[in-house]
Write a protein that holds these residues in place. Structure first.
Motif, mmCIF file in Angstrom:
data_model
loop_
_atom_site.group_PDB
_atom_site.id
_atom_site.type_symbol
_atom_site.label_atom_id
_atom_site.label_comp_id
_atom_site.label_asym_id
_atom_site.label_seq_id
_atom_site.Cartn_x
_atom_site.Cartn_y
_atom_site.Cartn_z
ATOM 1 N N GLU A 78 41.703 46.737 38.995
ATOM 2 C CA GLU A 78 40.871 45.559 38.809
ATOM 3 C C GLU A 78 41.072 44.990 37.414
ATOM 4 O O GLU A 78 41.261 45.747 36.448
ATOM 5 C CB GLU A 78 39.402 45.926 39.021
ATOM 6 N N THR A 130 39.699 43.854 34.285
ATOM 7 C CA THR A 130 38.415 44.030 33.604
ATOM 8 C C THR A 130 37.937 42.737 32.952
ATOM 9 O O THR A 130 36.738 42.421 32.981
ATOM 10 C CB THR A 130 38.526 45.130 32.539
ATOM 11 N N ASN A 142 36.600 40.396 35.547
ATOM 12 C CA ASN A 142 35.334 40.948 36.031
ATOM 13 C C ASN A 142 34.200 40.571 35.095
ATOM 14 O O ASN A 142 33.173 40.019 35.515
ATOM 15 C CB ASN A 142 35.462 42.469 36.160
ATOM 16 N N ASN A 169 31.494 37.738 36.208
ATOM 17 C CA ASN A 169 30.236 38.377 36.606
ATOM 18 C C ASN A 169 29.179 38.386 35.514
ATOM 19 O O ASN A 169 28.003 38.587 35.811
ATOM 20 C CB ASN A 169 30.494 39.816 37.057
ATOM 21 N N PRO A 216 30.218 34.814 40.270
ATOM 22 C CA PRO A 216 30.343 36.180 40.803
ATOM 23 C C PRO A 216 30.786 36.207 42.264
ATOM 24 O O PRO A 216 31.546 37.099 42.668
ATOM 25 C CB PRO A 216 28.926 36.757 40.631
ATOM 26 N N TYR A 225 34.447 35.538 42.361
ATOM 27 C CA TYR A 225 35.222 36.699 41.899
ATOM 28 C C TYR A 225 35.302 37.773 42.980
ATOM 29 O O TYR A 225 36.351 38.398 43.170
ATOM 30 C CB TYR A 225 34.615 37.294 40.628
ATOM 31 N N PHE A 226 34.204 37.998 43.691
ATOM 32 C CA PHE A 226 34.211 38.992 44.770
ATOM 33 C C PHE A 226 35.266 38.633 45.810
ATOM 34 O O PHE A 226 36.044 39.488 46.248
ATOM 35 C CB PHE A 226 32.829 39.060 45.426
ATOM 36 N N ASP A 250 38.832 38.996 44.226
ATOM 37 C CA ASP A 250 39.224 40.395 44.032
ATOM 38 C C ASP A 250 39.557 41.061 45.363
ATOM 39 O O ASP A 250 40.490 41.868 45.454
ATOM 40 C CB ASP A 250 38.098 41.158 43.329
ATOM 41 N N TYR A 306 37.156 46.886 48.890
ATOM 42 C CA TYR A 306 35.738 46.679 48.617
ATOM 43 C C TYR A 306 35.007 47.965 48.969
ATOM 44 O O TYR A 306 35.553 48.849 49.612
ATOM 45 C CB TYR A 306 35.165 45.510 49.428
ATOM 46 N N SER A 352 30.198 47.127 45.551
ATOM 47 C CA SER A 352 30.543 45.731 45.331
ATOM 48 C C SER A 352 29.790 44.824 46.297
ATOM 49 O O SER A 352 29.395 43.706 45.939
ATOM 50 C CB SER A 352 32.054 45.528 45.478
#
Length: 263
Positions: free
Chosen positions: A26, A28, A31, A35, A73, A76-77, A80, A87, A91
């Protein structure tokens, strides 16, 4: 003579190693940016930056700002998952938490429910960790005894050779309870921090500002104590592995540097 057959417990049972593509790590920075940093900035400065553009479309600009901040967020979910095709329950619950925060502000639900939501998410995580003990997929494997962190195949082989599978299973159960305790602590701290910080009516500029303040303070006040308990659990796990198998830290952790041989 002790029984040398592997335990059938879902915790200690270790599948045969299989060839599979390594999961991408991931990002960072993305993230934290999507988030934490961007939502905090928008909730604090959004009206100043975007207010004139949103006024024609939103009767309450504060709701529009909250909606935009919560979009990061969520985006991003989705990004990702597409990028890493990975997942987990954590998450997913994090995404649900973001959606609930947006819902409380947009629907102008009484502010007290924000604190309830903040406490409920970590408590649900802790409950999920405990319930998973009774399933074939205990979450201790996701958080601590993770094949991306620990060479679980080597550990399992050594446990079989030392006939220590039963003792290791008990160790994993103890570590699971420590993890559940970390989520319990997080839930309690979340509730009282939210009740202290977020006091303004939802759907207002003050509510947005307080939510951003809550997000910022949750890291030092909540994340650090919870992470400390998780580190204690990890140290107990590694110490138990060494005692039961004779394997050193550098033999167990992926990427650990081997000890230099003395001249």
């Amino acid at each position: 003579m002790p029984n040398s057959q592997p335990s059938n417990s879902p915790i200690s049972k270790n599948p045969q190693p299989t060839e599979k593509q390594p999961v991408k790590k991931e990002n960072t920075f993305l993230n934290l940016g999507f988030n934490l940093i961007l939502p905090i900035l928008l909730l604090n400065k959004g009206k100043q930056w975007l207010g004139p553009y949103l006024e024609p479309y939103f009767e309450n600009v504060a709701v529009g700002i909250l909606l935009i901040a919560m979009t990061f967020p969520v985006a991003y979910f989705i990004y990702d998952y597409i990028k890493r095709s990975k997942y987990n329950v954590f998450s997913i619950l994090g995404l649900i938490s973001v959606l609930l925060t947006g819902g409380i502000g947009i629907l102008e639900i009484p502010t007290e429910w924000f604190a309830v939501k903040e406490a409920a998410i970590p408590l649900l995580l802790g409950l999920a960790v405990l319930i998973s003990l009774k399933t074939p997929y205990p979450l201790i494997r996701t958080l601590l005894y993770n094949p991306e962190i620990i060479d679980v195949d080597k550990v399992h082989q050594a446990l079989v050779e030392h006939q220590s599978e039963s003792a290791f299973e008990k160790l994993l159960v103890r570590c699971t309870w420590l993890l559940a305790a970390s989520f319990l602590l997080s839930g309690v701290l979340n509730y009282f921090l939210a009740r202290w910080i977020v006091v303004s009516p939802s759907g207002t500029d003050a509510f947005n500002s307080e939510v951003s303040k809550m997000m910022a303070w949750s890291w030092p006040v909540i994340a650090i104590p919870s992470m400390a308990i998780m580190m204690v659990a990890l140290m107990q796990l590694l110490k138990g592995i060494k005692a039961m198998t004779g394997l050193e830290l550098e033999d167990v952790l992926h990427g650990a540097q081997p000890k230099e041989e003395e001249a």
